[in-house]
Design a protein around this motif. Sequence first.
Motif, PDB file in Angstrom:
ATOM      1  N   GLU A 128      46.043  41.878  28.398  1.00  0.00           N
ATOM      2  CA  GLU A 128      45.583  42.905  27.767  1.00  0.00           C
ATOM      3  C   GLU A 128      45.547  42.822  26.690  1.00  0.00           C
ATOM      4  O   GLU A 128      44.356  44.025  26.193  1.00  0.00           O
ATOM      5  CB  GLU A 128      47.476  43.802  27.275  1.00  0.00           C
ATOM      6  CG  GLU A 128      47.812  44.673  27.379  1.00  0.00           C
ATOM      7  CD  GLU A 128      46.961  45.804  28.047  1.00  0.00           C
ATOM      8  OE1 GLU A 128      46.730  46.553  27.559  1.00  0.00           O
ATOM      9  OE2 GLU A 128      47.054  45.952  29.150  1.00  0.00           O
ATOM     10  N   THR A 129      45.327  41.890  25.698  1.00  0.00           N
ATOM     11  CA  THR A 129      44.922  42.417  24.677  1.00  0.00           C
ATOM     12  C   THR A 129      43.089  41.991  24.787  1.00  0.00           C
ATOM     13  O   THR A 129      42.655  42.112  23.940  1.00  0.00           O
ATOM     14  CB  THR A 129      45.226  40.470  23.792  1.00  0.00           C
ATOM     15  OG1 THR A 129      46.704  40.673  23.401  1.00  0.00           O
ATOM     16  CG2 THR A 129      45.051  40.174  22.231  1.00  0.00           C
ATOM     17  N   GLY A 139      33.229  43.516  21.990  1.00  0.00           N
ATOM     18  CA  GLY A 139      32.850  42.839  23.447  1.00  0.00           C
ATOM     19  C   GLY A 139      32.320  42.932  24.865  1.00  0.00           C
ATOM     20  O   GLY A 139      33.686  43.572  24.596  1.00  0.00           O
ATOM     21  N   ILE A 140      31.960  41.898  25.466  1.00  0.00           N
ATOM     22  CA  ILE A 140      32.591  42.489  26.791  1.00  0.00           C
ATOM     23  C   ILE A 140      33.822  40.926  27.428  1.00  0.00           C
ATOM     24  O   ILE A 140      32.665  40.486  26.244  1.00  0.00           O
ATOM     25  CB  ILE A 140      30.945  42.090  27.677  1.00  0.00           C
ATOM     26  CG1 ILE A 140      30.113  40.891  27.915  1.00  0.00           C
ATOM     27  CG2 ILE A 140      30.651  43.599  27.013  1.00  0.00           C
ATOM     28  CD1 ILE A 140      29.447  41.782  28.098  1.00  0.00           C
ATOM     29  N   THR A 141      33.487  41.751  28.964  1.00  0.00           N
ATOM     30  CA  THR A 141      34.827  40.172  29.291  1.00  0.00           C
ATOM     31  C   THR A 141      34.923  40.266  30.614  1.00  0.00           C
ATOM     32  O   THR A 141      34.487  41.110  31.639  1.00  0.00           O
ATOM     33  CB  THR A 141      35.819  39.856  28.641  1.00  0.00           C
ATOM     34  OG1 THR A 141      36.198  38.779  29.271  1.00  0.00           O
ATOM     35  CG2 THR A 141      36.722  41.480  29.537  1.00  0.00           C
ATOM     36  N   LEU A 142      35.123  39.147  31.575  1.00  0.00           N
ATOM     37  CA  LEU A 142      35.493  39.070  32.986  1.00  0.00           C
ATOM     38  C   LEU A 142      36.290  39.086  33.111  1.00  0.00           C
ATOM     39  O   LEU A 142      37.429  38.549  32.701  1.00  0.00           O
ATOM     40  CB  LEU A 142      34.768  37.516  33.329  1.00  0.00           C
ATOM     41  CG  LEU A 142      33.266  37.691  33.068  1.00  0.00           C
ATOM     42  CD1 LEU A 142      33.186  35.639  34.122  1.00  0.00           C
ATOM     43  CD2 LEU A 142      32.465  38.144  34.666  1.00  0.00           C
ATOM     44  N   LEU A 143      37.008  40.344  34.252  1.00  0.00           N
ATOM     45  CA  LEU A 143      38.449  40.718  34.576  1.00  0.00           C
ATOM     46  C   LEU A 143      38.345  40.200  35.929  1.00  0.00           C
ATOM     47  O   LEU A 143      37.502  40.297  37.054  1.00  0.00           O
ATOM     48  CB  LEU A 143      38.629  41.464  33.865  1.00  0.00           C
ATOM     49  CG  LEU A 143      39.420  42.108  32.717  1.00  0.00           C
ATOM     50  CD1 LEU A 143      39.352  43.537  32.681  1.00  0.00           C
ATOM     51  CD2 LEU A 143      40.175  41.353  32.367  1.00  0.00           C
ATOM     52  N   PRO A 144      39.678  39.561  36.478  1.00  0.00           N
ATOM     53  CA  PRO A 144      39.797  39.221  37.787  1.00  0.00           C
ATOM     54  C   PRO A 144      40.446  40.866  38.497  1.00  0.00           C
ATOM     55  O   PRO A 144      40.903  41.566  37.541  1.00  0.00           O
ATOM     56  CB  PRO A 144      41.204  38.484  37.702  1.00  0.00           C
ATOM     57  CG  PRO A 144      42.103  38.566  36.292  1.00  0.00           C
ATOM     58  CD  PRO A 144      40.710  38.423  35.853  1.00  0.00           C
ATOM     59  N   GLU A 145      40.234  41.235  39.800  1.00  0.00           N
ATOM     60  CA  GLU A 145      39.875  42.160  40.754  1.00  0.00           C
ATOM     61  C   GLU A 145      41.440  42.516  40.086  1.00  0.00           C
ATOM     62  O   GLU A 145      42.064  44.061  40.400  1.00  0.00           O
ATOM     63  CB  GLU A 145      39.871  41.684  41.972  1.00  0.00           C
ATOM     64  CG  GLU A 145      40.175  43.002  42.933  1.00  0.00           C
ATOM     65  CD  GLU A 145      38.682  43.999  42.480  1.00  0.00           C
ATOM     66  OE1 GLU A 145      39.275  45.668  42.130  1.00  0.00           O
ATOM     67  OE2 GLU A 145      37.735  44.019  41.982  1.00  0.00           O
ATOM     68  N   LEU A 146      43.131  42.116  40.482  1.00  0.00           N
ATOM     69  CA  LEU A 146      44.038  42.166  40.895  1.00  0.00           C
ATOM     70  C   LEU A 146      44.312  42.599  39.111  1.00  0.00           C
ATOM     71  O   LEU A 146      45.457  43.332  39.173  1.00  0.00           O
ATOM     72  CB  LEU A 146      45.121  40.575  41.052  1.00  0.00           C
ATOM     73  CG  LEU A 146      45.079  40.959  42.568  1.00  0.00           C
ATOM     74  CD1 LEU A 146      46.141  39.936  41.996  1.00  0.00           C
ATOM     75  CD2 LEU A 146      45.772  41.893  42.979  1.00  0.00           C
ATOM     76  N   PRO A 151      49.196  49.251  39.290  1.00  0.00           N
ATOM     77  CA  PRO A 151      49.358  49.557  37.794  1.00  0.00           C
ATOM     78  C   PRO A 151      48.965  50.259  36.973  1.00  0.00           C
ATOM     79  O   PRO A 151      49.620  50.417  35.983  1.00  0.00           O
ATOM     80  CB  PRO A 151      51.084  49.859  37.924  1.00  0.00           C
ATOM     81  CG  PRO A 151      51.218  48.222  38.754  1.00  0.00           C
ATOM     82  CD  PRO A 151      50.493  47.962  39.861  1.00  0.00           C
ATOM     83  N   VAL A 152      47.818  48.783  36.781  1.00  0.00           N
ATOM     84  CA  VAL A 152      47.229  49.025  34.918  1.00  0.00           C
ATOM     85  C   VAL A 152      47.134  50.053  35.301  1.00  0.00           C
ATOM     86  O   VAL A 152      45.640  50.387  35.623  1.00  0.00           O
ATOM     87  CB  VAL A 152      46.452  47.680  35.486  1.00  0.00           C
ATOM     88  CG1 VAL A 152      46.082  47.465  34.168  1.00  0.00           C
ATOM     89  CG2 VAL A 152      46.980  46.352  35.689  1.00  0.00           C
ATOM     90  N   PRO A 153      46.904  50.459  33.807  1.00  0.00           N
ATOM     91  CA  PRO A 153      46.044  51.568  33.631  1.00  0.00           C
ATOM     92  C   PRO A 153      45.155  51.779  32.978  1.00  0.00           C
ATOM     93  O   PRO A 153      44.691  50.438  33.323  1.00  0.00           O
ATOM     94  CB  PRO A 153      47.037  51.495  32.509  1.00  0.00           C
ATOM     95  CG  PRO A 153      47.754  51.023  32.067  1.00  0.00           C
ATOM     96  CD  PRO A 153      47.586  49.781  33.028  1.00  0.00           C
ATOM     97  N   VAL A 154      44.076  52.461  33.181  1.00  0.00           N
ATOM     98  CA  VAL A 154      43.340  52.801  33.694  1.00  0.00           C
ATOM     99  C   VAL A 154      42.492  52.793  32.012  1.00  0.00           C
ATOM    100  O   VAL A 154      43.298  54.483  31.254  1.00  0.00           O
ATOM    101  CB  VAL A 154      42.003  54.004  34.494  1.00  0.00           C
ATOM    102  CG1 VAL A 154      41.099  53.996  34.061  1.00  0.00           C
ATOM    103  CG2 VAL A 154      41.976  53.440  35.848  1.00  0.00           C
ATOM    104  N   SER A 155      41.742  52.280  31.406  1.00  0.00           N
ATOM    105  CA  SER A 155      41.712  53.068  29.907  1.00  0.00           C
ATOM    106  C   SER A 155      40.359  53.896  29.466  1.00  0.00           C
ATOM    107  O   SER A 155      38.834  53.216  30.080  1.00  0.00           O
ATOM    108  CB  SER A 155      41.315  51.864  28.806  1.00  0.00           C
ATOM    109  OG  SER A 155      40.939  51.931  27.944  1.00  0.00           O
ATOM    110  N   PRO A 156      39.758  54.517  28.938  1.00  0.00           N
ATOM    111  CA  PRO A 156      38.939  55.518  29.108  1.00  0.00           C
ATOM    112  C   PRO A 156      37.835  54.908  28.460  1.00  0.00           C
ATOM    113  O   PRO A 156      37.146  55.295  27.682  1.00  0.00           O
ATOM    114  CB  PRO A 156      39.863  56.443  28.698  1.00  0.00           C
ATOM    115  CG  PRO A 156      40.644  55.969  27.440  1.00  0.00           C
ATOM    116  CD  PRO A 156      41.257  55.158  28.385  1.00  0.00           C
TER     117      PRO A 156
END
Length: 208
Positions: A128-129, A139-146, A151-156
Amino acid sequence: SQRRTSRFSRVGEVPFTSERKRMSTVHLDHEQDDQPVLISKGAPDVLLERCSRVRRGLHVEPLFTEDFVLAVPVDHRLATAGTVDISVISEEHLLLLEEGHCLRDQALEVCRLHGAQERSGFRATSLETLRQMVAAGVGITLLPELAVQPPVPVSPDVVLVRFSEPVPRREVAMFWRRTNPYRDFFPRLAEAFRRLPPEIHGVRTHAA
């Protein structure tokens, strides 16, 4: 119980917090030259995220293969790129999690294979951080699909960019001691997970 008390000595504790969502204790194993052993208790999804090494004597039950996606700020040059080749991260400096998190090791391996590096001076304590840092334009990052599924909220303020093949992926599995009294139940639990409809979890499950 008596054997465990004499074999292990508790020497430290990392308490449960709303951000970590797990409690960890550090013990010395006196039968293994006082090798430190970390024992964590918490939500299964949180523990699965951090599991990267396995002790001998454990049964391994593969569950699914999970894609990585690239998370970028909404004003980043890749925000409108659509599907991209993994080579776009070459020469990039990615935000990563702090030491001790298996996702950090997995992301570092992707970076190593494709010429990217870690963004120095910034390390997140949780997924989340990490998302919040991307949303803030750090910056940018890699996130896993799950980590990007409901229910992870979408950030605009964050755009998820998917990779074309070959997509960087990670393997997720269940582990248990072969002597565990529930050892006959755990394979059925793993199979129940693998049989869940793909629209529920959005990952590629393994055949039993």
